[in-house]
Write an enzyme that holds these catalytic residues in place. Structure first.
Site, PDB file in Angstrom:
ATOM      1  N   ASP A 169       0.824  -1.207   0.000  1.00  0.00           N
ATOM      2  CA  ASP A 169       0.000   0.000   0.000  1.00  0.00           C
ATOM      3  C   ASP A 169       0.861   1.261   0.000  1.00  0.00           C
ATOM      4  OD1 ASP A 169      -2.739  -0.780  -0.042  1.00  0.00           O
ATOM      5  OD2 ASP A 169      -2.537  -1.540   1.988  1.00  0.00           O
ATOM      6  N   MET A 170       1.858   1.294   0.853  1.00  0.00           N
ATOM      7  CA  MET A 170       2.701   2.486   0.949  1.00  0.00           C
ATOM      8  C   MET A 170       3.456   2.727  -0.360  1.00  0.00           C
ATOM      9  SD  MET A 170       1.976   3.607   3.949  1.00  0.00           S
ATOM     10  CE  MET A 170       3.198   4.895   4.176  1.00  0.00           C
TER      11      MET A 170
END
Length: 405
Positions: A169-170
């Site tokens: 996600d990051m």
């Protein structure tokens, strides 16, 4: 200044939970005006993680600073018409619904491009916007598994492991930011927008490009080597008398210095450890030998001794220990913000500015609908229409001290 570099850029952020909010938060950090579009009950990310005071989610707080919240029901015709009107004055739109959801609401790229040809429309999804996998759902753990990342973590013969921070996600969020910046430059030079397709799957493959390059060259899957670097040795964590430390001494000069420090001349002349390639091949044997040496002293003693000889090293620290270190204090990343419900909250802020710039004030994540009326006015929706939307329950307007955190 970097914090003003996107001043004047208007962003409509329809994203939720993590990858999209990371992207929009970074754009806000760079000076963009970001309006978080969320349902009247608040986006699902507000419910994730152990809550702080009065139910405020630390996960939500950590990726939504610097934004304005507009709570509107996109399941209504009036809500969708309002958004289409706002898009006329927007520069960027970010969304991370499953592919097809925005289009089904009449808010897909093709529909909005007709309204605003210069719009940069960024779609973030698990597997991208086209192909057989496009509608396949996926979250961070699923992406870590299917991208091969989980197969590389841990020690030999151990269970598959997941990076505990949401790295897919990051990575997806930060790469989406890069894509948006490039597209904004294209708008400035060519005068047209575009649809950006950012997938968490591709982002996680990009994260592993060195490992895949090694795989393509050798045809062999990566070995699980725990804390070690697969291409260098010693370059891993070792147990000391009272804890653990990371030691990186594969460079010939540092390897020789380590052998001298340990007073182990046999290591330096041992054919198994004569070169970095040889040490990688005999990593297990070398690890046992070095472990026995390092277990004789404390971590602090070893750090002082190793550092004095320019051997790269660091203690393996917990979060509780990290925040007490000189490195953390000097990083400039720590912030304390005043939240209307949670009170004074410790968090991390934007840390990419000039080295001599003072730490900027951070605006905490908004309450649900905290800026609904203000943002509708900012985008030119007239007062009568706003009143009608409010009376019909299409929008939610909350004071800064109320609403869903």
């Amino acid at each position: 200044m970097i914090r003003d570099s996107l001043k004047g850029v208007r962003v409509l952020d329809f994203s939720h939970v993590l990858a999209g909010p990371v992207c929009s938060m970074t754009l806000a950090d760079l000076g963009a005006h970001v309006v978080k579009i969320e349902p009247p009950g608040g986006e699902i990310g507000r419910q994730i993680g152990p809550p702080w005071q009065n139910g405020v989610s630390p996960a939500f707080m950590s990726v939504n600073r610097g934004k304005y919240s507009l709570a509107i029901d996109l399941k209504t015709d009036a809500g969708r018409r309002t958004i289409a009107t706002m898009v006329r004055k927007a520069d960027v739109l970010i969304e991370n619904f499953r592919p097809g959801v925005m289009a089904a609401m009449g808010l897909g790229y093709d529909a909005l491009r007709a309204v605003n040809p210069k719009l940069v429309y960024c779609s973030i999804s698990a597997f991208g916007q086209r192909g057989e996998s496009t509608k396949r759902p996926g979250v961070d753990g699923v992406i870590q598994a299917v991208s091969g990342l989980m197969s590389t973590l841990g020690t030999a013969h151990g269970d598959p492991l997941k990076v505990p921070v949401p790295v897919a996600d990051m990575m997806g969020g930060y790469l989406a930011t890069i894509a948006v910046l490039g597209a904004l430059h294209s708008v400035r030079t060519k005068g047209i927008g575009q649809h950006l397709d950012v997938s968490l799957y591709n982002s996680t493959l990009m994260l592993q490009q060195i490992a895949f390059a090694a795989f393509f060259a050798s045809g062999a899957d990566p070995e699980k080597v725990g804390s070690a670097a697969p291409y260098a040795c010693p370059n891993e964590a070792f147990r000391t008398r009272d804890g653990w430390m990371m030691v990186v001494a594969y460079h010939p000069g540092r390897w020789n210095a380590l052998c001298e420090l340990l007073d182990a001349p046999g290591l330096e002349t041992d054919a198994r450890f004569a070169t970095n390639d040889a040490r990688v091949h005999h990593r297990a044997q070398l690890h046992d030998i070095l472990d026995a040496h390092f277990a004789r002293r404390s971590t602090a003693e070893w750090i002082d001794m190793l550092s004095a000889r320019d051997i790269l090293c660091a203690p393996v620290t917990t979060y509780r220990e990290v925040i007490e270190t000189t490195e953390y204090r000097e990083s400039g990343i720590a912030r304390t913000v005043a939240h209307p419900v949670a009170g004074r909250v410790r968090t991390h802020g934007f840390a990419l500015g000039p080295s001599d710039a003072p730490a900027p004030d951070e605006t905490p994540a908004p309450m649900t609908g905290q800026h609904t009326l203000e943002m509708l006015g900012f985008y030119g929706i007239d007062e009568d229409e706003v009143a009608a939307l409010l009376n019909a329950g299409v929008i939610r307007a909350s004071a800064a001290h109320a609403g869903t955190a």
